[in-house]
Each structure stands twice: as structure tokens, then as C-alpha cells.
Scaffold this active site. Structure first.
Site, PDB file in Angstrom:
ATOM      1  N   ASP A  52       9.852  -2.589  -7.925  1.00 54.61           N
ATOM      2  CA  ASP A  52      10.129  -3.918  -8.153  1.00 54.61           C
ATOM      3  C   ASP A  52      10.347  -4.273  -6.702  1.00 54.61           C
ATOM      4  O   ASP A  52      10.699  -5.679  -6.599  1.00 54.61           O
ATOM      5  CB  ASP A  52      11.754  -3.239  -8.764  1.00 54.61           C
ATOM      6  CG  ASP A  52      11.102  -2.954 -10.176  1.00 54.61           C
ATOM      7  OD1 ASP A  52      10.236  -3.755 -11.499  1.00 54.61           O
ATOM      8  OD2 ASP A  52      12.230  -1.929 -10.734  1.00 54.61           O
TER       9      ASP A  52
ATOM     10  N   THR B   5       0.936  -5.957   2.152  1.00 54.56           N
ATOM     11  CA  THR B   5       1.775  -5.647   2.613  1.00 54.56           C
ATOM     12  C   THR B   5       1.897  -5.429   3.729  1.00 54.56           C
ATOM     13  O   THR B   5       1.483  -3.496   3.519  1.00 54.56           O
ATOM     14  CB  THR B   5       3.372  -5.954   2.308  1.00 54.56           C
ATOM     15  OG1 THR B   5       3.074  -4.781   1.821  1.00 54.56           O
ATOM     16  CG2 THR B   5       3.163  -7.181   1.235  1.00 54.56           C
TER      17      THR B   5
ATOM     18  N   PRO C 233       0.702  -0.945  -0.085  1.00 50.96           N
ATOM     19  CA  PRO C 233       0.408   0.207  -0.040  1.00 50.96           C
ATOM     20  C   PRO C 233       0.125   1.013  -0.226  1.00 50.96           C
ATOM     21  O   PRO C 233       0.526   2.641  -0.508  1.00 50.96           O
ATOM     22  CB  PRO C 233      -0.693  -0.243   1.033  1.00 50.96           C
ATOM     23  CG  PRO C 233       0.138  -0.707   2.283  1.00 50.96           C
ATOM     24  CD  PRO C 233       1.021  -2.283   1.135  1.00 50.96           C
ATOM     25  N   PHE C 234       1.721   1.138   0.291  1.00 48.16           N
ATOM     26  CA  PHE C 234       3.011   2.309   0.360  1.00 48.16           C
ATOM     27  C   PHE C 234       4.040   2.445  -0.985  1.00 48.16           C
ATOM     28  O   PHE C 234       4.668   3.094  -0.610  1.00 48.16           O
ATOM     29  CB  PHE C 234       3.409   2.029   1.712  1.00 48.16           C
ATOM     30  CG  PHE C 234       3.283   1.722   2.501  1.00 48.16           C
ATOM     31  CD1 PHE C 234       2.449   3.790   3.300  1.00 48.16           C
ATOM     32  CD2 PHE C 234       3.188   0.848   3.591  1.00 48.16           C
ATOM     33  CE1 PHE C 234       1.108   2.927   4.064  1.00 48.16           C
ATOM     34  CE2 PHE C 234       1.929   0.901   4.596  1.00 48.16           C
ATOM     35  CZ  PHE C 234       1.461   2.119   5.044  1.00 48.16           C
TER      36      PHE C 234
ATOM     37  N   SER D  31       6.915   3.199  -7.568  1.00 50.71           N
ATOM     38  CA  SER D  31       7.688   4.430  -8.516  1.00 50.71           C
ATOM     39  C   SER D  31       9.542   3.623  -9.003  1.00 50.71           C
ATOM     40  O   SER D  31       9.320   3.585 -10.345  1.00 50.71           O
ATOM     41  CB  SER D  31       9.290   5.195  -7.199  1.00 50.71           C
ATOM     42  OG  SER D  31       9.613   4.639  -6.234  1.00 50.71           O
TER      43      SER D  31
ATOM     44  N   ASP E  77      18.812   6.538  -7.155  1.00 53.69           N
ATOM     45  CA  ASP E  77      18.047   5.463  -6.938  1.00 53.69           C
ATOM     46  C   ASP E  77      18.223   5.673  -5.183  1.00 53.69           C
ATOM     47  O   ASP E  77      16.060   6.204  -4.455  1.00 53.69           O
ATOM     48  CB  ASP E  77      18.542   4.595  -6.849  1.00 53.69           C
ATOM     49  CG  ASP E  77      17.072   3.628  -6.486  1.00 53.69           C
ATOM     50  OD1 ASP E  77      16.103   3.935  -6.498  1.00 53.69           O
ATOM     51  OD2 ASP E  77      17.313   2.119  -7.305  1.00 53.69           O
TER      52      ASP E  77
ATOM     53  N   ARG F 184       4.130  -4.909   6.418  1.00 55.08           N
ATOM     54  CA  ARG F 184       5.885  -4.164   6.323  1.00 55.08           C
ATOM     55  C   ARG F 184       6.444  -4.811   5.849  1.00 55.08           C
ATOM     56  O   ARG F 184       5.991  -5.506   4.459  1.00 55.08           O
ATOM     57  CB  ARG F 184       6.262  -4.574   7.893  1.00 55.08           C
ATOM     58  CG  ARG F 184       5.850  -6.508   8.031  1.00 55.08           C
ATOM     59  CD  ARG F 184       6.738  -6.929   9.504  1.00 55.08           C
ATOM     60  NE  ARG F 184       6.486  -8.090   9.268  1.00 55.08           N
ATOM     61  CZ  ARG F 184       5.161  -9.306   9.330  1.00 55.08           C
ATOM     62  NH1 ARG F 184       3.759  -8.662   9.017  1.00 55.08           N
ATOM     63  NH2 ARG F 184       5.257 -10.397   9.170  1.00 55.08           N
TER      64      ARG F 184
ATOM     65  N   GLU G 105      11.422  -8.810  -2.924  1.00 58.45           N
ATOM     66  CA  GLU G 105      11.716  -9.921  -1.768  1.00 58.45           C
ATOM     67  C   GLU G 105      10.403 -11.642  -2.313  1.00 58.45           C
ATOM     68  O   GLU G 105      10.762 -12.269  -1.440  1.00 58.45           O
ATOM     69  CB  GLU G 105       9.894  -8.805  -0.367  1.00 58.45           C
ATOM     70  CG  GLU G 105      10.683  -7.937   0.024  1.00 58.45           C
ATOM     71  CD  GLU G 105       9.303  -7.538   1.236  1.00 58.45           C
ATOM     72  OE1 GLU G 105       8.562  -8.021   1.574  1.00 58.45           O
ATOM     73  OE2 GLU G 105       9.756  -6.789   1.237  1.00 58.45           O
TER      74      GLU G 105
ATOM     75  N   ASP H  47      18.582  -4.496  -7.432  1.00 53.36           N
ATOM     76  CA  ASP H  47      17.297  -4.712  -7.814  1.00 53.36           C
ATOM     77  C   ASP H  47      16.792  -2.322  -7.037  1.00 53.36           C
ATOM     78  O   ASP H  47      15.458  -2.948  -6.546  1.00 53.36           O
ATOM     79  CB  ASP H  47      15.673  -5.997  -7.996  1.00 53.36           C
ATOM     80  CG  ASP H  47      16.943  -7.030  -8.363  1.00 53.36           C
ATOM     81  OD1 ASP H  47      17.586  -6.443  -9.191  1.00 53.36           O
ATOM     82  OD2 ASP H  47      16.364  -7.959  -8.133  1.00 53.36           O
TER      83      ASP H  47
HETATM   84  N1  LIG Z   1       3.475  -2.317   3.997  1.00 58.65           N
HETATM   85  C1  LIG Z   1       4.770  -2.192   3.572  1.00 58.65           C
HETATM   86  N2  LIG Z   1       5.358  -1.242   4.593  1.00 58.65           N
HETATM   87  C2  LIG Z   1       6.240  -0.634   4.856  1.00 58.65           C
HETATM   88  N3  LIG Z   1       7.635  -1.446   3.785  1.00 58.65           N
HETATM   89  C3  LIG Z   1       6.907  -2.144   3.185  1.00 58.65           C
HETATM   90  C4  LIG Z   1       5.637  -3.281   2.971  1.00 58.65           C
HETATM   91  N4  LIG Z   1       5.680  -3.382   1.918  1.00 58.65           N
HETATM   92  C5  LIG Z   1       6.925  -3.285   1.404  1.00 58.65           C
HETATM   93  N5  LIG Z   1       7.363  -2.870   1.859  1.00 58.65           N
HETATM   94  C6  LIG Z   1       8.651  -1.726   1.605  1.00 58.65           C
HETATM   95  O1  LIG Z   1       9.018  -0.899   0.466  1.00 58.65           O
HETATM   96  C7  LIG Z   1      10.438  -1.741  -0.246  1.00 58.65           C
HETATM   97  C8  LIG Z   1       9.756  -0.596  -1.635  1.00 58.65           C
HETATM   98  O2  LIG Z   1       8.276  -1.553  -2.012  1.00 58.65           O
HETATM   99  P1  LIG Z   1       7.937  -1.066  -3.876  1.00 58.65           P
HETATM  100  O3  LIG Z   1       9.099  -1.467  -4.870  1.00 58.65           O
HETATM  101  O4  LIG Z   1       7.063  -1.655  -4.285  1.00 58.65           O
HETATM  102  O5  LIG Z   1       7.982   0.355  -4.301  1.00 58.65           O
HETATM  103  P2  LIG Z   1       8.360   1.060  -4.822  1.00 58.65           P
HETATM  104  O6  LIG Z   1       7.456   2.592  -4.682  1.00 58.65           O
HETATM  105  O7  LIG Z   1       8.260   0.986  -5.803  1.00 58.65           O
HETATM  106  O8  LIG Z   1       9.870   1.873  -4.545  1.00 58.65           O
HETATM  107  P3  LIG Z   1      11.031   0.917  -4.708  1.00 58.65           P
HETATM  108  O9  LIG Z   1      11.326   2.329  -6.299  1.00 58.65           O
HETATM  109  O10 LIG Z   1      12.317   1.866  -3.518  1.00 58.65           O
HETATM  110  O11 LIG Z   1      11.605  -0.396  -5.019  1.00 58.65           O
HETATM  111  C9  LIG Z   1      10.572  -2.790  -1.175  1.00 58.65           C
HETATM  112  O12 LIG Z   1      11.794  -2.557   0.108  1.00 58.65           O
HETATM  113  C10 LIG Z   1       9.381  -3.192  -0.244  1.00 58.65           C
HETATM  114  O13 LIG Z   1       9.814  -4.027   0.920  1.00 58.65           O
END
Ligand SMILES: Nc1ncnc2c1ncn2[C@@H]1O[C@H](COP(=O)(O)OP(=O)(O)OP(=O)(O)O)[C@@H](O)[C@H]1O
Length: 602
Positions: free
Chosen positions: A218, A191, A160-161, A249, A315, A193, A223, A570
Site C-alpha cells: 500500500d 522505483t 522491487p523492495f 507486506s 506496523d 528510492r 506515494e 496508510d
Molecule cells: N526502490 C525503493 N527503495 C526503497 N524504498 C522504496 C522504493 N520504492 C518504494 N519505496 C518505499 O517503500 C515503502 C514500502 O513500500 P510498499 O508499500 O510497496 O511495500 P510493503 O512491503 O507493503 O511495505 P508496507 O507494508 O510497509 O507499506 C514505501 O514507503 C515506498 O515509498
């Protein structure tokens, strides 16, 4: 009534043909023709319209359902086709194309009894769904429900974040309606956390699922992959089809999936719709993984990239602009450009031999077979072009190493300034050389380097790293080493580094290659900006920038000699220090929706 079958794509067989009414009923009737790739819809009544017909490409279709009238007396049956074709829409300046939902319902009413009409409606629905799912049918096929597999069950994991934090909203508004139309059943888990997804997939019963889909950036896919690789049954677990629906993002893999289908490069919700469409089609491609080892012995499996320098700096430093979505990388790039750092380090790699069949690169330098400086006279030499630097793509090419490159030996190799012959070897010669390098002359048998297993990594699961030796030992002699000041080093194995960074246009999901790119110090800021701007379209290799090198390799090692820095795997930060990785060809499965054989049809 006549319809012009010639209107169907030349050479494409008509599988089904029929005449139907529509819903809601307006007295309109259509002639429908179904081919392997398209549904042709031609109006017959009230006015035959031979000039204008609607063609729905089946790649844009997610599903087809049969329906019954709520009025019991109505003996008609219906089938409804759900599609998301690209349509023009007006924007502030000019027009652009976006995917818009189309649901076309046809009324089957030629028979007196509902059951007979239903049989026809089902035949159409089954045929369309078979074609969407890539199940082979021809005009000879007896079309029945038994051709269809049971509905797929997907485990959807949603962060969700991720990105701007709207994954849940996008999921409810876009993803779930589409996959319901495709008759996919699912469990959606948010998820809670970091590492939640990793833990979840370690304990799921594999038999219950036909795929695991990360609704995120990604990071969540990373994970999932590593969670599966940590299972005792990792070999079976990692074969689970994995999907990604971009809501983060960093949406690099989603962009690669989109490109693989031959779709236009796009971002945001448009990319999400395209990827959901492909998820509904369901085809799976093998996916290479790279096992990555750090000095502390931690081993992880990467599907995207290892970065050091400019890219990893941007990044990680742009995390604070997360609310901006993918624009965070643009801002981060500008900020980092203003204070451009260089990093001294040693980059070693095992060149990939398979590209030798391709055309050689523009220029090459010669280096010793032990991968050290091209200054000593040694019995075996090879040229970089022989080692697989190649033109392996459609419109651009790898740069060779600069003739002036400082290709450094292991510290023990005394540099010499002598010029030396630059013999060119064929691929076969190179292979022999590589073999000779790996041969233990005392025992006369081929000695592969012992796998990079330190006491800590011994517990790790996954295939052994036959190309690697432990990080505290020198790289094998068949490797090439470059010591220099780098602006960036990037090992990438997907086409995209982000949704709008078409970084390695020649990469493919399971090409068995790591595309190792590095930019050396000395590049101007302007050239670096040009490089990143061109990367949006994937034309950066046409710029012939002498500071940029890209080489297809099987394995690599990065040894930073600068004290501080950021290394990402990654997009996730890992410990700073020596790191190495090797390719594991096609060990995972990615839901790409369509395989490349089909692309040519669309
Ligand atoms: N509920 C959650 N709360 C906090 N962090 C989480 C949660 N679920 C997943 N994550 C972590 O958040 C990080 C970023 O997740 P995700 O790739 O989905 O988003 P993103 O905005 O594309 O971020 P990035 O581009 O940095 O990977 C991952 O390392 C993941 O482990």
C-alpha cells in the site's frame, strides 16, 4: 447437432452460438454458447456429452485473441480464450482452490475461405472481450471491432523492495503474461528510492495514460496518490484510474478489491492473480480519500487508515521482520501483546448523519450536543445511536459507546454527576442540531467552520477541509469528544487493514465514511487476541466486546496526551502529536475490475 440451450444459466440470453473444432486438432468438436456471464463448452464429437459441459465464467477470463494457422493452405481461423478459473488442487491436508491458467483455442472452419472464418472468429473474440470489459452487448448487437475501445495504456510502477522483495519476479511471471493476454499495453518502471513514484507522477503527461498501477504494497499507492494531489492540475490528475497489484507486506487495498469482486479471501500469489484478473477487466469505482493534517501543518491524502496505539506500533515495530512478508504482522502482534501499552488521549469526531436510516445500535448513551460530557443540562441533547451508530452491514453491528464511557468535555466544561433525560432524536432533529451548532447567532447565517488552513497548509493542493478547524483550535461544537486511555484508535475507510485483516466489513470504497474504531484500556490480552483472530474472517464485531467501539464519522481528531507513541497514515509513520482528518467523497478512481452491480451475477 443439438445442444441443450437450457443448460445456460436460467434467464441469461444466449448471445452467440456455434460449433467449432479445437487446436491442436484431435477430431474433437464442441458447441459453444456465449451468455452475458459465461461461455458454455459442450463436446459434440467424438461422443456427445450432455451430462458434462465446461462452463467458463467470464469474470475468470482476461482476454480472447484471434489467430491464423501457420500453414497458408489451412483456411481455418482460430480464437483463443484466456482464463484463470479456480481449480481444486491437492495440498498436504485435503484440497484447496487456486487460480490456474486455461487457454482454450477453437478452430473456425465451416467456410471455404479464410476471410469468412476469420470474420466468425473475430466476432467471438470481440464479443468475449466486450463482456470482459463490461461493454453492453445483446443478441441484437452488430458485433464488430468498433465496439472495443483502443487498448489501454497503463503505467506500471514497481517497488522491487516491497514485501519479501519478489515483486519483479512475480511481475514477469504472472502480471505481464496476463495483461498481455488482455491486450493492455504498458510501461514498467521500477522505483529506485522512496518518493520516486511520487515525483514521477507529478510530471507525467496525463493524456498518455489510462491508468497508473502500483505493483507493491500500500505504501507505493500512497506515494502515487499524494504525488497526483501535489500537481497544479490535481483535480484532473486524481481522476486517473489507479490500480494496485499486491506485492508488498501490507496489501489492504488489494484485499478490498478482491472482496469487492466476490472472490474468496486469499493471500500471496493467489491474491495477485485475482487482482491482475480484475485489472484486466478494468472497471473503475470512485474512491474516497481522507485529507490528514498534522500539527506542523503537513497535509496528505490517505486512502486506507490512520492508526494510533497497538496497530501502528505493530506496523512500525514489525518492519524488522519485513523478510517474512505479511507474517510480519502476526509476529509483531504477538510481540506487542506481550508488552501491551495504553495511551491517554482525546478522540473527537464528527458523526456521520447518513446512517440514521439504518437500524440503531444495541445500546447508546446520551451526550450533549456540543459533544461534551453527558453531565450538564443543556437545551440540546442527542443519543449516539441518533448520530449514525448503526447496523450497516450484513452480519454484524457496531458497538455503541459504553454507558459507563467517560465522554469528556472540553477542559472548561465542569463535570456534574446529575442524571439527565435521554431524549432520542430523529435524523432530521440531529441535522437541525448540527446546523444550529454551526450557526452564528449574531449574524443569523450558517457558519461552517473555517477550513483548517494554517500558513503551511495554504500551499497544499486538494479540496478544502470544510469540516475541520485548525488543530490549535477546539473542535466545532457539533463534534463528540472522548477522553480516555486507549489501547488503539483506528480510522479506517477500506474493508481491510491487511490482506488477512477484514477489519471494517461494512466499509465501501466510496461510502463517504471514515469508520472510527477504538479499543479502550481494560481489555484483556485474551480478548484482544480473540478480536484479531476473528478479524481474519471479519466476525470480530460479533464478539460484543465492551471495550470496542466503532462509529461511522465524517471527520476525526486524535490528540495524544501520552508523550511517546507512533501514529501511521496508510501504514507510513508520521509525526507524533495531534492529527485530524476528514473524508473527501469519491475524489479518486480505483480500478476494481468489476462494479458491484455485476457481482450478483457471479
Ligand atoms: N526502490 C525503493 N527503495 C526503497 N524504498 C522504496 C522504493 N520504492 C518504494 N519505496 C518505499 O517503500 C515503502 C514500502 O513500500 P510498499 O508499500 O510497496 O511495500 P510493503 O512491503 O507493503 O511495505 P508496507 O507494508 O510497509 O507499506 C514505501 O514507503 C515506498 O515509498
Amino acid at each position: 447437432m443439438n445442444i441443450v440451450l437450457g443448460a445456460c444459466q436460467e434467464g441469461s440470453e444466449t448471445l452467440l452460438h456455434g460449433e467449432f473444432g479445437t487446436y491442436p486438432p484431435k477430431g474433437t468438436r464442441y458447441a459453444l454458447s456465449l451468455t452475458q456471464t459465461e461461455l458454455h463448452i459442450q463436446r459434440l464429437v467424438p461422443k456427445p456429452d450432455t451430462d458434462h459441459r465446461t462452463v467458463l465464467r467470464l469474470i475468470d477470463v482476461v482476454g480472447c485473441h484471434t489467430k491464423r494457422s501457420q500453414t497458408v493452405a489451412n483456411s481455418s481461423a482460430f480464437f483463443c480464450v484466456y482464463a484463470y478459473p479456480l481449480k481444486k488442487r491437492k495440498v498436504a491436508v485435503g484440497s484447496s482452490r487456486s487460480r490456474q491458467r486455461v487457454a482454450k483455442t477453437f478452430q473456425v472452419d465451416s467456410a471455404e475461405h479464410y476471410e469468412d472464418n476469420l470474420r466468425v472468429a473475430e466476432k467471438w473474440a470481440v464479443a468475449i472481450r466486450c463482456l470482459v470489459l463490461g461493454i453492453n452487448i445483446s443478441s441484437e448487437t452488430e458485433i464488430s471491432r468498433s465496439l472495443l475501445p483502443r487498448p489501454r495504456r497503463l503505467l506500471l510502477l514497481l517497488n522491487p523492495f516491497g514485501g519479501k522483495g519478489n515483486a519483479l519476479q512475480w511481475c514477469q511471471n504472472h502480471i505481464l503474461p496476463m495483461i498481455t493476454e488482455a491486450e493492455v499495453s504498458f510501461n514498467l518502471i521500477q522505483t529506485e528510492r522512496q518518493n520516486h513514484a511520487r515525483e514521477l507522477v507529478q510530471s507525467i503527461s496525463l493524456a498518455e495514460w489510462d491508468g497508473i498501477v502500483a505493483i507493491s504494497g500500500d505504501g507505493l499507492l500512497y506515494e502515487v496518490i499524494n504525488g497526483l494531489m501535489e500537481r497544479p492540475d490535481w483535480e484532473e490528475a486524481i481522476k486517473m484510474p489507479l490500480g494496485i497489484l499486491p506485492c508488498g507486506s501490507g496489501n489492504a487495498v488489494a484485499a478490498a478489491v478482491n472482496l469487492n469482486a466476490g472472490f474468496e479471501q486469499t493471500l500471496g500469489q493467489e491474491l495477485l492473480t485475482s487482482c491482475t484478473l480484475l485489472l484486466c477487466h478494468g472497471a473503475v469505482s470512485p474512491l474516497d480519500l481522507v485529507s490528514v493534517t498534522t500539527l506542523s501543518g503537513s497535509r496528505s491524502f490517505s486512502f486506507l487508515s490512520v492508526a494510533w496505539g497497538f496497530i501502528s506500533d505493530v506496523d512500525i515495530e514489525s518492519e524488522k521482520y519485513r523478510h517474512m512478508g505479511s507474517a510480519r504482522f502476526t509476529l509483531g502482534t504477538m510481540v506487542r501483546l506481550a508488552s501491551l501499552n495504553t495511551y491517554r488521549g482525546r478522540l473527537s469526531f464528527l458523526p456521520a448523519p447518513d446512517c440514521a436510516g439504518h437500524r440503531p445500535i444495541l445500546r447508546s448513551i446520551t451526550m450533549a450536543s456540543n459533544g461534551s460530557l453527558p453531565f450538564q443540562r443543556t437545551p440540546l441533547h442527542r443519543t449516539v445511536s441518533d448520530m449514525g451508530l448503526c447496523e450497516e452491514r450484513r452480519t454484524f453491528c457496531y458497538r455503541g459507546l459504553d454507558p459507563g464511557d467517560e465522554t469528556t468535555p472540553s477542559p472548561s466544561s465542569p463535570p456534574s454527576s446529575s442524571s439527565f433525560p435521554a431524549p432520542s432524536f430523529s435524523f432530521e432533529t440531529l441535522s437541525e442540531n448540527l446546523m444550529a451548532d454551526g450557526k452564528d447567532s449574531r449574524e443569523g447565517k450558517l457558519a461552517l467552520p473555517s477550513p483548517a488552513v494554517s500558513p503551511t497548509t495554504r500551499q497544499m493542493r486538494g479540496p478544502p477541509d470544510n469540516f475541520l478547524v485548525p488543530l490549535d483550535q477546539p473542535v466545532p461544537k457539533s463534534w463528540v469528544t472522548v477522553e480516555d486511555d486507549f489501547v488503539l484508535v483506528l480510522a479506517i475507510y477500506q474493508t481491510h487493514l491487511g490482506a488477512d485483516l477484514y477489519t471494517a466489513p461494512f466499509a465501501y470504497f466510496n461510502d463517504g465514511l471514515i469508520h472510527l474504531a477504538y479499543v479502550k484500556a481494560g481489555i484483556s490480552r485474551a480478548a484482544l487476541i480473540r478480536l484479531f483472530l476473528a478479524m481474519e474472517k471479519g466476525t470480530h464485531f460479533e464478539q460484543a466486546c465492551p471495550h470496542v467501539t466503532c462509529i461511522p464519522v465524517r471527520a476525526f481528531r486524535i490528540e495524544p496526551l501520552t508523550q511517546k507513541g507512533i501514529i501511521t497514515v496508510d501504514g507510513e509513520r508520521v509525526e507524533y502529536g495531534p492529527i485530524q482528518g476528514q473524508i473527501h467523497h469519491g475524489v479518486a478512481n480505483l480500478i476494481t475490475g468489476i462494479n458491484p452491480v455485476k457481482i450478483s451475477k457471479f
